[in-house]
Design a protein around this motif. Structure first.
Motif, PDB file in Angstrom:
ATOM      1  N   LEU A   1       1.159  -1.359   0.031  1.00  0.00           N
ATOM      2  CA  LEU A   1      -0.162   0.166   0.266  1.00  0.00           C
ATOM      3  C   LEU A   1       0.967   1.748  -0.170  1.00  0.00           C
ATOM      4  CD1 LEU A   1      -2.309  -0.720   2.507  1.00  0.00           C
ATOM      5  CD2 LEU A   1      -3.059  -1.186   0.178  1.00  0.00           C
ATOM      6  N   GLU A   2       1.909   1.009   0.854  1.00  0.00           N
ATOM      7  CA  GLU A   2       3.315   2.263   0.995  1.00  0.00           C
ATOM      8  C   GLU A   2       3.446   2.252  -0.678  1.00  0.00           C
ATOM      9  OE1 GLU A   2       5.963   4.675   3.972  1.00  0.00           O
ATOM     10  OE2 GLU A   2       5.160   2.496   4.281  1.00  0.00           O
ATOM     11  N   ALA A   3       4.131   1.539  -0.992  1.00  0.00           N
ATOM     12  CA  ALA A   3       4.480   1.502  -2.503  1.00  0.00           C
ATOM     13  C   ALA A   3       3.281   2.903  -3.384  1.00  0.00           C
ATOM     14  CB  ALA A   3       5.250   0.462  -3.094  1.00  0.00           C
ATOM     15  N   HIS A   4       2.587   2.021  -2.815  1.00  0.00           N
ATOM     16  CA  HIS A   4       1.336   2.573  -4.746  1.00  0.00           C
ATOM     17  C   HIS A   4       0.429   4.020  -3.532  1.00  0.00           C
ATOM     18  CE1 HIS A   4       1.103  -1.323  -5.958  1.00  0.00           C
ATOM     19  NE2 HIS A   4       0.708  -1.148  -6.890  1.00  0.00           N
ATOM     20  N   GLY A   5       1.255   4.834  -3.005  1.00  0.00           N
ATOM     21  CA  GLY A   5       1.342   5.912  -2.428  1.00  0.00           C
ATOM     22  C   GLY A   5       0.244   6.322  -1.327  1.00  0.00           C
ATOM     23  N   VAL A   6      -0.297   5.173  -0.681  1.00  0.00           N
ATOM     24  CA  VAL A   6      -1.265   4.964   0.000  1.00  0.00           C
ATOM     25  C   VAL A   6      -0.581   5.906   1.270  1.00  0.00           C
ATOM     26  CG1 VAL A   6      -2.882   3.944   2.246  1.00  0.00           C
ATOM     27  CG2 VAL A   6      -2.725   3.242  -0.216  1.00  0.00           C
ATOM     28  N   PRO A   7      -1.673   6.998   2.031  1.00  0.00           N
ATOM     29  CA  PRO A   7      -0.508   7.443   3.394  1.00  0.00           C
ATOM     30  C   PRO A   7      -0.700   6.637   4.375  1.00  0.00           C
ATOM     31  CG  PRO A   7      -2.759   9.373   2.080  1.00  0.00           C
ATOM     32  CD  PRO A   7      -2.392   7.329   1.924  1.00  0.00           C
TER      33      PRO A   7
ATOM     34  N   VAL B   1      -9.328   6.533   2.068  1.00  0.00           N
ATOM     35  CA  VAL B   1      -9.697   5.175   1.399  1.00  0.00           C
ATOM     36  C   VAL B   1      -9.895   5.470  -0.752  1.00  0.00           C
ATOM     37  CG1 VAL B   1     -10.684   2.594   1.582  1.00  0.00           C
ATOM     38  CG2 VAL B   1      -9.910   3.581   3.309  1.00  0.00           C
ATOM     39  N   LYS B   2     -11.424   5.706  -0.118  1.00  0.00           N
ATOM     40  CA  LYS B   2     -11.559   6.159  -1.424  1.00  0.00           C
ATOM     41  C   LYS B   2     -10.475   6.754  -2.010  1.00  0.00           C
ATOM     42  CE  LYS B   2     -15.378   8.583  -3.546  1.00  0.00           C
ATOM     43  NZ  LYS B   2     -16.699   9.151  -2.815  1.00  0.00           N
ATOM     44  N   LYS B   3     -10.520   7.638  -1.946  1.00  0.00           N
ATOM     45  CA  LYS B   3      -9.063   8.856  -3.201  1.00  0.00           C
ATOM     46  C   LYS B   3      -8.106   8.007  -3.934  1.00  0.00           C
ATOM     47  CE  LYS B   3      -5.270  12.487  -3.051  1.00  0.00           C
ATOM     48  NZ  LYS B   3      -5.203  13.420  -1.898  1.00  0.00           N
ATOM     49  N   HIS B   4      -7.721   6.530  -2.260  1.00  0.00           N
ATOM     50  CA  HIS B   4      -6.091   5.484  -2.829  1.00  0.00           C
ATOM     51  C   HIS B   4      -6.860   3.772  -3.526  1.00  0.00           C
ATOM     52  CE1 HIS B   4      -3.171   8.436  -2.366  1.00  0.00           C
ATOM     53  NE2 HIS B   4      -4.236   8.713  -0.879  1.00  0.00           N
TER      54      HIS B   4
END
Length: 206
Positions: free
Chosen positions: A87-93, A116-119
Motif C-alpha cells: 500500500l505504501e509503495a502505491h502511495g497510500v498515506p 481509502v476512497k482517494k487511494h
C-alpha cells in the motif's frame, strides 16, 4: 485512537484498512485487526455496476494468503507488513507516528474513509497480498460465529481490554466487531496484541 476488530482479519489489522482498521499481525475497526476488503464497484458495460463480475478486474481471492488459527504471530506480522508495504509503495498515506510509538518497522494505513476512497487503486493493486482470515473467524464459514465472537469479546474484557461489541457490515451482513470504550486502556498496546491473540484462540478454536 480508534480500534475495532472485524472478524470478517488482521490489519488489522485491525479494523478500516481497506475496510476501515489495524493490527494483528489484525482490524482501526476487527476492524482493528482483521480486515478483509471493500472493493469499488466499477461500472460494467452499459454503465451499470457489476459487483459480482467486475469486467476487466481479476478475482484474486484464491491467490490471497490464507491464515490459520495456528498461524504464528510472526507469520501474521510478516504477511501484514507485506500488505502494508505494498500500500505504501502505491502511495497510500501511512500512520508513521503510531508505528513509531509501537516500535513497528512497517506502518499501517491512515484510517480515514476519504483516504481509502482517494487511494482505491492502490488498495485494489495490493488486494492479492491481503491475508484471508481463518475460516473459524468468518460468519460465512462458522455456524457458531456470533456465540464465539461474544465469548471472544468477553475474554478481552476479562483480561483488561475496555472494548464493546458492535455490528460491522462492511464485509459481511452478519459481521461483528469490537470497538474501544471511551477512556484510557488498562493495558499497553503490546499487551493488547497478546490478549487479543489468546482470546481469539480460546473463543474460536473449540
Amino acid at each position: 485512537m480508534r480500534k475495532t476488530k472485524t472478524a470478517a482479519l488482521l490489519w488489522a489489522t485491525a479494523a478500516l484498512s481497506l475496510a476501515l482498521t489495524a493490527c494483528g499481525g489484525g482490524s482501526g475497526v476487527k476492524t482493528d485487526k482483521g480486515v478483509d476488503s471493500i472493493e469499488s464497484e466499477a461500472p460494467a458495460a452499459g454503465g451499470k455496476a457489476d459487483p459480482d463480475h467486475r469486467e476487466g478486474k481479476k478475482d484474486v481471492t484464491a491467490d490471497r494468503p490464507q491464515l490459520r488459527m495456528d498461524s504464528s504471530q510472526e507469520e501474521r506480522d510478516r504477511l501484514g507488513d507485506a500488505y502494508n508495504a505494498c500500500l505504501e509503495a502505491h502511495g497510500v498515506p501511512m500512520n508513521h507516528e503510531r508505528a513509531k510509538l509501537a516500535g513497528a518497522k512497517q506502518a499501517s494505513p491512515v484510517q480515514d474513509p476519504a483516504v481509502v476512497k482517494k487511494h482505491q487503486a492502490g488498495y485494489d493493486a495490493c488486494l492479492v497480498k491481503l491475508p484471508r482470515q481463518p475460516p473459524e473467524t468468518e460468519p460465512e464459514t462458522n455456524p457458531h460465529f456470533a456465540d464465539d465472537y461474544r465469548a471472544y469479546v468477553k475474554c478481552l474484557n476479562k483480561h483488561g481490554m475496555r472494548v464493546h461489541m458492535v455490528p460491522d457490515t462492511s464485509v459481511s451482513p452478519d459481521g461483528l466487531a469490537w470497538r474501544y470504550d471511551d477512556g484510557k486502556q488498562q493495558i499497553s498496546e503490546a499487551e493488547q496484541t497478546k490478549v487479543d491473540r489468546a482470546c481469539e484462540l480460546e473463543a474460536f478454536s473449540d
